[in-house]
Scaffold this motif. Structure first.
Motif, PDB file in Angstrom:
ATOM      1  N   LEU A  67       0.829  -1.207   0.000  1.00  0.00           N
ATOM      2  CA  LEU A  67       0.000   0.000   0.000  1.00  0.00           C
ATOM      3  C   LEU A  67       0.867   1.264   0.000  1.00  0.00           C
ATOM      4  N   GLY A  68       1.988   1.205   0.695  1.00  0.00           N
ATOM      5  CA  GLY A  68       2.903   2.345   0.692  1.00  0.00           C
ATOM      6  C   GLY A  68       3.459   2.624  -0.690  1.00  0.00           C
ATOM      7  N   PHE A  69       3.797   1.568  -1.434  1.00  0.00           N
ATOM      8  CA  PHE A  69       4.309   1.754  -2.799  1.00  0.00           C
ATOM      9  C   PHE A  69       3.207   2.253  -3.733  1.00  0.00           C
ATOM     10  N   LEU A  70       1.969   1.829  -3.490  1.00  0.00           N
ATOM     11  CA  LEU A  70       0.844   2.340  -4.284  1.00  0.00           C
ATOM     12  C   LEU A  70       0.709   3.846  -4.105  1.00  0.00           C
ATOM     13  N   PHE A 126      19.928  -4.677  -3.754  1.00  0.00           N
ATOM     14  CA  PHE A 126      20.655  -3.534  -4.296  1.00  0.00           C
ATOM     15  C   PHE A 126      21.453  -3.881  -5.551  1.00  0.00           C
ATOM     16  N   ILE A 127      21.597  -5.171  -5.874  1.00  0.00           N
ATOM     17  CA  ILE A 127      22.209  -5.536  -7.150  1.00  0.00           C
ATOM     18  C   ILE A 127      21.231  -5.254  -8.285  1.00  0.00           C
ATOM     19  N   PHE A 128      20.014  -5.741  -8.124  1.00  0.00           N
ATOM     20  CA  PHE A 128      19.040  -5.659  -9.206  1.00  0.00           C
ATOM     21  C   PHE A 128      18.121  -4.443  -9.098  1.00  0.00           C
ATOM     22  N   GLY A 129      17.828  -4.006  -7.853  1.00  0.00           N
ATOM     23  CA  GLY A 129      16.860  -2.933  -7.678  1.00  0.00           C
ATOM     24  C   GLY A 129      17.283  -1.588  -8.245  1.00  0.00           C
ATOM     25  N   PRO A 130      18.432  -1.027  -7.829  1.00  0.00           N
ATOM     26  CA  PRO A 130      18.799   0.322  -8.275  1.00  0.00           C
ATOM     27  C   PRO A 130      18.932   0.495  -9.784  1.00  0.00           C
ATOM     28  N   PRO A 131      19.631  -0.396 -10.511  1.00  0.00           N
ATOM     29  CA  PRO A 131      19.704  -0.172 -11.959  1.00  0.00           C
ATOM     30  C   PRO A 131      18.347  -0.289 -12.643  1.00  0.00           C
ATOM     31  N   VAL A 132      17.512  -1.237 -12.180  1.00  0.00           N
ATOM     32  CA  VAL A 132      16.173  -1.372 -12.764  1.00  0.00           C
ATOM     33  C   VAL A 132      15.322  -0.155 -12.411  1.00  0.00           C
ATOM     34  N   GLY A 133      15.399   0.269 -11.130  1.00  0.00           N
ATOM     35  CA  GLY A 133      14.643   1.448 -10.717  1.00  0.00           C
ATOM     36  C   GLY A 133      15.073   2.693 -11.462  1.00  0.00           C
ATOM     37  N   GLY A 134      16.385   2.873 -11.642  1.00  0.00           N
ATOM     38  CA  GLY A 134      16.886   4.021 -12.395  1.00  0.00           C
ATOM     39  C   GLY A 134      16.425   4.006 -13.841  1.00  0.00           C
ATOM     40  N   GLU A 138      13.839   6.773 -15.551  1.00  0.00           N
ATOM     41  CA  GLU A 138      14.218   7.582 -16.709  1.00  0.00           C
ATOM     42  C   GLU A 138      13.270   7.374 -17.887  1.00  0.00           C
ATOM     43  N   GLN A 139      12.813   6.122 -18.080  1.00  0.00           N
ATOM     44  CA  GLN A 139      12.006   5.813 -19.260  1.00  0.00           C
ATOM     45  C   GLN A 139      10.511   6.059 -19.057  1.00  0.00           C
ATOM     46  N   TYR A 140      10.017   5.792 -17.839  1.00  0.00           N
ATOM     47  CA  TYR A 140       8.569   5.796 -17.630  1.00  0.00           C
ATOM     48  C   TYR A 140       8.098   6.673 -16.476  1.00  0.00           C
ATOM     49  N   GLY A 141       9.030   7.194 -15.678  1.00  0.00           N
ATOM     50  CA  GLY A 141       8.658   8.087 -14.590  1.00  0.00           C
ATOM     51  C   GLY A 141       8.530   7.380 -13.253  1.00  0.00           C
ATOM     52  N   MET A 142       8.367   8.184 -12.210  1.00  0.00           N
ATOM     53  CA  MET A 142       8.315   7.659 -10.850  1.00  0.00           C
ATOM     54  C   MET A 142       7.057   6.832 -10.605  1.00  0.00           C
ATOM     55  N   ASP A 143       5.963   7.134 -11.308  1.00  0.00           N
ATOM     56  CA  ASP A 143       4.732   6.358 -11.142  1.00  0.00           C
ATOM     57  C   ASP A 143       4.998   4.883 -11.411  1.00  0.00           C
ATOM     58  N   GLY A 146       6.862   3.109  -8.602  1.00  0.00           N
ATOM     59  CA  GLY A 146       5.994   2.769  -7.489  1.00  0.00           C
ATOM     60  C   GLY A 146       5.125   1.557  -7.768  1.00  0.00           C
ATOM     61  N   TYR A 147       4.537   1.491  -8.974  1.00  0.00           N
ATOM     62  CA  TYR A 147       3.683   0.356  -9.314  1.00  0.00           C
ATOM     63  C   TYR A 147       4.489  -0.939  -9.431  1.00  0.00           C
ATOM     64  N   THR A 148       5.720  -0.839  -9.927  1.00  0.00           N
ATOM     65  CA  THR A 148       6.571  -2.028 -10.014  1.00  0.00           C
ATOM     66  C   THR A 148       6.898  -2.557  -8.624  1.00  0.00           C
ATOM     67  N   ALA A 149       7.268  -1.656  -7.718  1.00  0.00           N
ATOM     68  CA  ALA A 149       7.581  -2.067  -6.343  1.00  0.00           C
ATOM     69  C   ALA A 149       6.354  -2.645  -5.658  1.00  0.00           C
TER      70      ALA A 149
END
Length: 380
Positions: A67-70, A126-134, A138-143, A146-149
């Motif tokens: 719910l927090g990520f939503l 932190f191996i997979f999260g930060p590069p995927v999150g970054g 960049e490509q789709y925005g912060m929204d 959040g939905y991915t998380a």
């Protein structure tokens, strides 16, 4: 799964907060409010897991995290960002219940290694999260981040409900349940069995979190890294942490013992923090990896050792409560650390790192005194 979602979000939060108009100090507050909720709820969830069992507490808190990520996906103002981090902080305070689960199924002599696996899970996140999150940011925005998380948390919840058995054989319905973090912390500091380890946790995590909250700004503003590059740097930290805590902690614990590992960790952490802002611009690669590697080793030495000593000196009926209180002190440090780190970074970009190194000198002196005193009588 839980920490992969955490890794997606945490490295890009400082830059996202600045995009919403936050100052360096307010960036620190965004991180601190998450830690504040951890401080309040870590002993609560730990004690609740002693009463009701580990599985229901872990499942419910993962739902809160989702719910927090939503809310984060829809946080287009600083106020909503603060609210999203508060909700995520309440849910993520379940680490104590997870640690208690491990102590339920692990003999005392193997707990440093087993608890180190939680650190390895952080590393993998932190191996997979930060590069995927970054990349997603960049490509789709912060929204989309959040939905991915949120999706990861929901998958995690289903796996818990389907695959995770209950580990606690003897629940304690009489274990006193309170939501009084300040009075609980004061009471805990009066307990000779745990006091020194709680304080060591606070000092170490405060120093480490001063770096953690400001290093993305340091790399962006003084070394020209973009969000994807910052994600790769955090991935390197995660890989190093996963290797150390997943593969080396058991051997290190058997070779040196937990008290000596805390001494080594204090030295490595202070050195790594001090070197971080003084890497020459022209030689950022590969020299920037050296302090990050030192910090990864420091984390592997410190946190599993402290958790192992705490669990070995707690009775079976107070595992969740004691480990939850330790998480609470760590959360309190994550309030003080980012707040102080953001303020010091605003004064000068080297401020958080010099101050963190000085804190680790104090931690080293404290750990040496603890070792000489011979505290830590094992009760089980």
């Amino acid at each position: 799964m839980d920490l992969l979602g955490f890794g997606l979000v945490i490295p890009i939060l400082p830059t996202y907060a600045t995009q919403l108009g936050a100052s360096s100090f307010e960036v620190g507050l965004v991180m601190a409010v998450y830690a504040l909720m951890n401080f309040v709820f870590s002993p609560f969830w730990g004690t609740m897991s002693d009463r009701l069992g580990r599985r229901p507490v872990i499942a419910f808190t993962v739902l809160i995290t989702a719910l927090g990520f939503l809310l984060l996906a829809n946080a287009h103002s600083l106020a909503l960002l603060f609210a999203a981090r508060m909700l995520a902080g309440i849910g993520s305070a379940n680490i104590a219940a997870s640690q208690a689960y491990i102590t339920d199924v692990t003999p005392p002599e193997g707990r440093a290694k087993a608890l180190g696996m939680i650190g390895a899970a952080f590393g993998l996140g932190f191996i997979f999260g930060p590069p995927v999150g970054g990349f997603i940011k960049e490509q789709y925005g912060m929204d989309a981040v959040g939905y991915t998380a949120m999706s990861l948390s929901l998958i995690n919840l289903m796996l818990i409900l389907i695959l995770l058995p209950e580990s606690l054989k003897e629940k304690d319905p009489n274990n006193k349940l309170e939501l009084k973090p300040v009075t609980g912390a004061i009471k805990a500091l009066r307990n000779d069995r745990f006091r020194d380890l709680f304080i060591t946790t606070f000092i170490y995590i405060m120093a480490f979190s001063m770096m953690q909250i400001t290093v993305a700004l340091l790399w962006e503003q003084h070394y020209g890294l973009n969000e994807a590059h910052i994600g790769y740097m955090f991935a390197f930290i995660g890989l190093s942490s996963a290797i150390v805590q997943g593969g080396l902690v058991g051997w290190l614990s058997r070779t040196f013992g937990e008290p000596k590992l805390m001494v080594i960790g204090s030295v490595l952490c202070g050195t790594g923090l001090l070197l971080t802002p003084f890497v020459p611009y022209a030689y950022f690669v590969p020299l920037a990896f050296i302090p990050m590697l030192l910090l990864a080793f420091a984390n592997g030495c410190m946190m599993p050792s402290i958790s192992s000593l705490l669990s070995r000196n707690a009775t079976n009926k107070e595992q969740g409560q004691v480990l939850g209180m330790n998480q609470s002190f760590g959360s309190l440090a994550r309030i003080a650390g980012p707040t102080a780190g953001g303020f010091l970074y605003g004064l000068h970009f080297t401020g958080p790192y010099i101050a963190g190194a000085l804190l680790m000198v104090g931690a080293l002196l404290f750990v040496l005194a603890y070792q000489r005193a011979g505290r830590g009588r094992v009760v089980q």
